[in-house]
Design a protein around this motif. Structure first.
Motif, PDB file in Angstrom:
ATOM      1  N   GLY A  62      -2.478 -26.916   1.697  1.00  0.00           N
ATOM      2  CA  GLY A  62      -3.536 -26.956   1.899  1.00  0.00           C
ATOM      3  C   GLY A  62      -4.154 -26.586   3.386  1.00  0.00           C
ATOM      4  O   GLY A  62      -4.939 -27.015   4.049  1.00  0.00           O
ATOM      5  N   ALA A  63      -3.189 -27.575   3.869  1.00  0.00           N
ATOM      6  CA  ALA A  63      -2.332 -27.805   5.617  1.00  0.00           C
ATOM      7  C   ALA A  63      -1.995 -26.359   5.866  1.00  0.00           C
ATOM      8  O   ALA A  63      -2.986 -25.400   7.103  1.00  0.00           O
ATOM      9  N   THR A  64      -2.176 -25.339   5.250  1.00  0.00           N
ATOM     10  CA  THR A  64      -2.118 -23.908   6.027  1.00  0.00           C
ATOM     11  C   THR A  64      -3.210 -23.351   5.725  1.00  0.00           C
ATOM     12  O   THR A  64      -3.853 -22.029   6.910  1.00  0.00           O
ATOM     13  N   VAL A  65      -4.214 -23.285   4.565  1.00  0.00           N
ATOM     14  CA  VAL A  65      -5.098 -22.598   4.479  1.00  0.00           C
ATOM     15  C   VAL A  65      -6.525 -23.537   5.660  1.00  0.00           C
ATOM     16  O   VAL A  65      -7.317 -22.941   6.272  1.00  0.00           O
ATOM     17  N   LEU A  66      -6.180 -24.763   5.701  1.00  0.00           N
ATOM     18  CA  LEU A  66      -7.370 -25.285   6.897  1.00  0.00           C
ATOM     19  C   LEU A  66      -6.668 -25.485   8.217  1.00  0.00           C
ATOM     20  O   LEU A  66      -8.061 -24.731   8.619  1.00  0.00           O
ATOM     21  N   THR A  67      -5.672 -24.466   8.390  1.00  0.00           N
ATOM     22  CA  THR A  67      -5.467 -24.073   9.924  1.00  0.00           C
ATOM     23  C   THR A  67      -5.276 -22.732   9.778  1.00  0.00           C
ATOM     24  O   THR A  67      -5.200 -22.058  11.229  1.00  0.00           O
TER      25      THR A  67
END
Length: 121
Positions: A62-67
């Motif tokens: 999720g952190a990778t997708v959000l950034t």
């Protein structure tokens, strides 16, 4: 994903079998009941650890997708550490289960590592 599902299912299956053996033999044989209780605690603990690794992996994804992929600089090493932790947990799970079975067969007591004592002492 398949490895996580397999480990989760084997954890639940191991806990169910150990729980059934404990319930069936707790009054008849103290040695068998103690091993079954320890196995139940161990399998539930390993299942809990596997679920924690899965939740952390979802968080990293999720952190990778959000950034928009820029966070991969940070999340890639953390993801590799999670993969290593999952592999280590799987190996610990397998090896400890085998060692416990051999020790029980030899009439010795074995205390599983990293076990949370949910039931008994």
């Amino acid at each position: 994903m398949l490895a996580l599902l397999t480990s989760w299912m084997s954890g639940i299956a191991g806990a169910l079998v150990a729980g059934v053996v404990y319930l069936a033999k707790r009054d008849d044989d103290a040695f068998v009941a103690a091993h079954a209780r320890d196995a139940l605690n161990f399998h539930l603990s390993m299942c809990l650890y596997a679920c924690a690794i899965f939740v952390a992996a979802i968080g990293l994804l999720g952190a990778t997708v959000l950034t928009l992929g820029i966070g991969a600089i940070v999340t890639l090493p953390a993801g590799l550490m999670l993969v290593a932790a999952a592999c280590g947990l799987g190996m610990l799970w397998l090896i400890s289960s085998i060692v416990a079975a051999v020790r029980a067969l030899n009439g010795e007591h074995y205390q599983h590592p990293l076990t949370i004592r949910f039931f008994g002492s």
